[in-house]
Write a protein that holds these residues in place. Structure first.
Motif, PDB file in Angstrom:
ATOM      1  N   TRP A   1     -10.931 -59.713 -92.069  1.00  0.00           N
ATOM      2  CA  TRP A   1     -11.688 -60.220 -90.938  1.00  0.00           C
ATOM      3  C   TRP A   1     -13.173 -60.257 -91.242  1.00  0.00           C
ATOM      4  CZ3 TRP A   1      -9.076 -56.684 -86.720  1.00  0.00           C
ATOM      5  CH2 TRP A   1      -7.742 -57.061 -86.580  1.00  0.00           C
TER       6      TRP A   1
ATOM      7  N   GLY B   1      -1.589 -57.916 -89.342  1.00  0.00           N
ATOM      8  CA  GLY B   1      -1.794 -58.869 -90.421  1.00  0.00           C
ATOM      9  C   GLY B   1      -1.639 -58.309 -91.810  1.00  0.00           C
TER      10      GLY B   1
ATOM     11  N   ASP C   1     -10.603 -54.333 -90.410  1.00  0.00           N
ATOM     12  CA  ASP C   1      -9.529 -55.302 -90.582  1.00  0.00           C
ATOM     13  C   ASP C   1      -8.293 -54.620 -91.167  1.00  0.00           C
ATOM     14  OD1 ASP C   1      -9.278 -55.712 -93.575  1.00  0.00           O
ATOM     15  OD2 ASP C   1     -11.365 -56.310 -93.356  1.00  0.00           O
TER      16      ASP C   1
ATOM     17  N   ALA D   1      -7.739 -65.350 -93.739  1.00  0.00           N
ATOM     18  CA  ALA D   1      -6.424 -65.531 -94.356  1.00  0.00           C
ATOM     19  C   ALA D   1      -6.203 -66.958 -94.841  1.00  0.00           C
ATOM     20  CB  ALA D   1      -5.324 -65.145 -93.369  1.00  0.00           C
TER      21      ALA D   1
ATOM     22  N   SER E   1      -2.861 -59.365 -95.900  1.00  0.00           N
ATOM     23  CA  SER E   1      -3.317 -60.761 -95.917  1.00  0.00           C
ATOM     24  C   SER E   1      -4.438 -61.016 -94.913  1.00  0.00           C
ATOM     25  CB  SER E   1      -2.146 -61.701 -95.623  1.00  0.00           C
ATOM     26  OG  SER E   1      -1.686 -61.496 -94.300  1.00  0.00           O
ATOM     27  N   GLU E   2      -4.698 -60.060 -94.024  1.00  0.00           N
ATOM     28  CA  GLU E   2      -5.726 -60.254 -93.005  1.00  0.00           C
ATOM     29  C   GLU E   2      -7.029 -59.559 -93.391  1.00  0.00           C
ATOM     30  OE1 GLU E   2      -6.183 -61.976 -90.264  1.00  0.00           O
ATOM     31  OE2 GLU E   2      -4.199 -62.774 -89.954  1.00  0.00           O
TER      32      GLU E   2
ATOM     33  N   HIS F   1     -13.181 -63.464 -87.077  1.00  0.00           N
ATOM     34  CA  HIS F   1     -12.324 -64.509 -87.622  1.00  0.00           C
ATOM     35  C   HIS F   1     -11.532 -63.991 -88.810  1.00  0.00           C
ATOM     36  CE1 HIS F   1     -14.284 -67.789 -85.308  1.00  0.00           C
ATOM     37  NE2 HIS F   1     -15.287 -66.927 -85.310  1.00  0.00           N
ATOM     38  N   SER F   2     -10.355 -64.559 -89.004  1.00  0.00           N
ATOM     39  CA  SER F   2      -9.508 -64.208 -90.134  1.00  0.00           C
ATOM     40  C   SER F   2      -9.898 -65.050 -91.334  1.00  0.00           C
ATOM     41  CB  SER F   2      -8.044 -64.473 -89.787  1.00  0.00           C
ATOM     42  OG  SER F   2      -7.242 -64.316 -90.943  1.00  0.00           O
TER      43      SER F   2
ATOM     44  N   ILE G   1      -9.851 -64.295 -84.292  1.00  0.00           N
ATOM     45  CA  ILE G   1      -9.048 -63.111 -83.965  1.00  0.00           C
ATOM     46  C   ILE G   1      -9.397 -62.646 -82.566  1.00  0.00           C
ATOM     47  CG2 ILE G   1      -8.575 -60.700 -84.585  1.00  0.00           C
ATOM     48  CD1 ILE G   1      -7.528 -62.670 -86.652  1.00  0.00           C
TER      49      ILE G   1
END
Length: 140
Positions: free
Chosen positions: A30, A24, A74, A41, A27-28, A38-39, A51
């Motif tokens: 977590w 990711g 992340d 993003a 931009s990712e 969870h992302s 995720i």
């Protein structure tokens, strides 16, 4: 520090960066929510994209702890850590390429700086001591 140690560390950092980009990139980000990761993003979602999740519905405290641990790694965080380590390696390279200190005090300071960066790099490499290319003589 040897050129081999620098190359070893750069290769490990390249591997970590490639894995983070594949997962990711910047931009990712977590977050652990319960036992899931969870992302962030897509900030407009009420429930961000999942995720991964713990092994049990509802999960345990251990599952939640695992989710928190995963979220701390992340892709964006890993890329920041890789850049920080690369900055340290640049310090080592830069300390060996100057035109030369002008007097004994400057030479002492430059040598001390280089020794400190060398020790820090050895500590970074120790994290990869189980890698087949790691050499025992690199231990701090």
């Amino acid at each position: 520090m040897t050129a081999d140690l620098v190359a070893f560390l750069q290769a490990r950092l390249d591997e970590r960066a490639a894995a983070a980009v594949a997962a990711g990139g910047t931009s990712e980000v977590w977050h652990a929510l319960g036992t899931g990761v969870h992302s962030a993003a897509i900030p407009d979602d009420d429930v961000p994209p999942l995720i991964t999740t713990g092994p049990e519905a509802g999960g345990s405290d251990e599952d939640a702890a695992r989710a928190e641990h995963i979220a701390l790694h992340d892709p964006a965080q890993v890329l920041r850590e890789v850049e920080a380590a690369r900055g340290l390696l640049r310090q080592y390279t830069a300390s060996g390429t100057s035109a030369g200190p002008s007097d004994a005090l400057d030479r002492f300071a430059a040598g001390t700086h280089r020794a400190a960066v060398d020790m820090a790099a050895r500590h970074l490499a120790q994290a990869y001591a189980d890698h087949s290319d790691y050499r025992p003589e690199w231990r701090p």
